[in-house]
Design an enzyme around this catalytic site. Structure first.
Site, PDB file in Angstrom:
ATOM      1  N   SER A  16       0.828  -1.209   0.000  1.00 50.12           N
ATOM      2  CA  SER A  16       0.000   0.000   0.000  1.00 50.12           C
ATOM      3  C   SER A  16       0.864   1.262   0.000  1.00 50.12           C
ATOM      4  O   SER A  16       0.405   2.321  -0.409  1.00 50.12           O
ATOM      5  CB  SER A  16      -0.888   0.008   1.249  1.00 50.12           C
ATOM      6  N   CYS A  78       2.486  -7.084   1.730  1.00 47.70           N
ATOM      7  CA  CYS A  78       1.542  -6.352   2.569  1.00 47.70           C
ATOM      8  C   CYS A  78       0.637  -7.390   3.216  1.00 47.70           C
ATOM      9  O   CYS A  78      -0.063  -8.132   2.506  1.00 47.70           O
ATOM     10  CB  CYS A  78       0.741  -5.410   1.668  1.00 47.70           C
ATOM     11  N   ASN A  79       0.670  -7.464   4.533  1.00 47.05           N
ATOM     12  CA  ASN A  79      -0.160  -8.459   5.218  1.00 47.05           C
ATOM     13  C   ASN A  79      -1.642  -8.199   4.971  1.00 47.05           C
ATOM     14  O   ASN A  79      -2.437  -9.132   4.847  1.00 47.05           O
ATOM     15  CB  ASN A  79       0.105  -8.425   6.731  1.00 47.05           C
ATOM     16  N   THR A  80      -1.990  -6.916   4.910  1.00 52.76           N
ATOM     17  CA  THR A  80      -3.390  -6.549   4.743  1.00 52.76           C
ATOM     18  C   THR A  80      -3.897  -7.002   3.367  1.00 52.76           C
ATOM     19  O   THR A  80      -4.947  -7.645   3.264  1.00 52.76           O
ATOM     20  CB  THR A  80      -3.541  -5.016   4.898  1.00 52.76           C
ATOM     21  N   CYS A 185       2.864  -6.433   9.997  1.00 51.13           N
ATOM     22  CA  CYS A 185       2.663  -5.450   8.924  1.00 51.13           C
ATOM     23  C   CYS A 185       4.058  -5.085   8.422  1.00 51.13           C
ATOM     24  O   CYS A 185       4.955  -4.798   9.222  1.00 51.13           O
ATOM     25  CB  CYS A 185       1.950  -4.212   9.489  1.00 51.13           C
ATOM     26  N   THR A 186       4.228  -5.120   7.121  1.00 55.72           N
ATOM     27  CA  THR A 186       5.580  -4.895   6.578  1.00 55.72           C
ATOM     28  C   THR A 186       6.098  -3.480   6.873  1.00 55.72           C
ATOM     29  O   THR A 186       7.305  -3.266   6.941  1.00 55.72           O
ATOM     30  CB  THR A 186       5.587  -5.153   5.062  1.00 55.72           C
ATOM     31  N   HIS A 187       5.183  -2.539   7.056  1.00 59.43           N
ATOM     32  CA  HIS A 187       5.622  -1.178   7.432  1.00 59.43           C
ATOM     33  C   HIS A 187       6.423  -1.203   8.747  1.00 59.43           C
ATOM     34  O   HIS A 187       7.406  -0.492   8.901  1.00 59.43           O
ATOM     35  CB  HIS A 187       4.418  -0.271   7.645  1.00 59.43           C
TER      36      HIS A 187
HETATM   37  N1  DGL Z   1       2.176  -2.795   4.822  1.00 60.39           N
HETATM   38  C1  DGL Z   1       0.864  -3.085   5.209  1.00 60.39           C
HETATM   39  C2  DGL Z   1       0.645  -4.416   5.864  1.00 60.39           C
HETATM   40  O1  DGL Z   1       1.495  -5.216   5.842  1.00 60.39           O
HETATM   41  C3  DGL Z   1      -0.178  -2.113   4.983  1.00 60.39           C
HETATM   42  C4  DGL Z   1      -0.600  -1.216   6.067  1.00 60.39           C
HETATM   43  C5  DGL Z   1      -1.722  -0.297   5.628  1.00 60.39           C
HETATM   44  O2  DGL Z   1      -1.727   0.130   4.458  1.00 60.39           O
HETATM   45  O3  DGL Z   1      -2.602  -0.006   6.455  1.00 60.39           O
HETATM   46  O4  DGL Z   1      -0.355  -4.704   6.417  1.00 60.39           O
END
Ligand code: DGL
Length: 252
Positions: A16, A78-80, A185-187
């Protein structure tokens, strides 16, 4: 001599926003002679509070972008997006689609009987995939989910003061009860140092390395093993400052 031209291994990495850069960094260490396309959907970030339908549609746009580039595989870094769409995308796209999964398994294995906090978006935590994973490991009672809405957006802006303010009370609570945290979450993997600084006693787990190895082992070795990787980045709706932030997170 019959010289067959070796194809370059092209892989699309999607998130994202900036979070997938933590996976790009990992893949760049592991692969040789690959070409990585990065697609960060800054225009629509964050995804954490969107509906499943919205996330699926946005993820499809990124997959179509990668297909035009003739990639061999796509990683939903992205986990989401993985929780929302990986199953469906595997049915409709003719190439390999990889996804992320919170590293709950190793955390449980290395901390038997202990409480483990899972930090992720609201979407990831509420999805069936996450609940099923807890159940299948017989670990649901040991997992404390912490939705961190707003955190990914702060990371996308490189607002580290905001990140610290946000995380301090959460980690204070977690430290009372748990021995480990899983970054779902990768962030959050991009700011691992901040987690260590704020909660040095907690063990930290993420799925990045495991996922990168899994992808490496699943791909045919078509790339030139001696060659450096090449990277092309695209931020949908990204301004110059966003590309600067991306460069800051990129370890190469
Ligand atoms: N990098 C994201 C994840 O792994 C996305 C977080 C988001 O866009 O809310 O979930």
């Amino acid at each position: 001599m019959n010289k067959t031209k070796r194809e370059i291994l092209k892989i699309g990495i999607f998130d994202s926003g900036m979070g997938g850069i933590s996976m790009l960094n990992e893949m760049n260490l592991l692969f040789r002679g690959a070409h990585f396309y990065y697609y960060g959907d800054i225009a629509n970030s964050p995804y954490g509070k969107k509906s499943k339908e919205e996330i699926v549609n946005l993820t499809k746009i990124a997959c179509d972008f990668f297909l035009e580039k003739k990639v061999k595989a796509i990683l939903l870094a992205c986990n989401t997006a993985t929780s929302a769409s990986v199953k469906l995308l595997r049915e409709i796209y003719p190439i390999k689609i990889f996804g992320m999964e919170p590293a709950i398994k190793p955390a449980i294995k290395e901390n038997p009987g202990e409480k483990i906090a899972i930090l992720a978006t609201q979407f990831t935590i509420s999805e069936e995939k996450f609940l099923e994973l807890g159940k299948s490991l017989n670990a649901s009672d040991h997992l404390i989910p912490f939705p961190c809405e707003g955190l990914a957006a702060m990371i996308d802006r490189r607002d580290f003061d905001g990140v610290k303010k946000f995380l301090k009370p959460i980690l204070f609570e977690i430290e009372k009860d748990a021995t480990a945290i899983v970054l779902g979450c990768t962030h959050y993997v991009l700011i691992k140092d901040i987690f260590t600084e704020l909660a040095p006693k907690l063990k930290i787990y993420d799925g990045n390395k495991g996922t990168a190895f899994h992808i490496l082992n699943s791909m045919e070795k078509t790339a030139d093993e001696k060659k450096e990787n090449t990277i092309e980045v695209y931020l949908n709706g990204g301004a110059e400052k966003d590309y600067e932030i991306l460069k800051f997170f990129l370890n190469c």
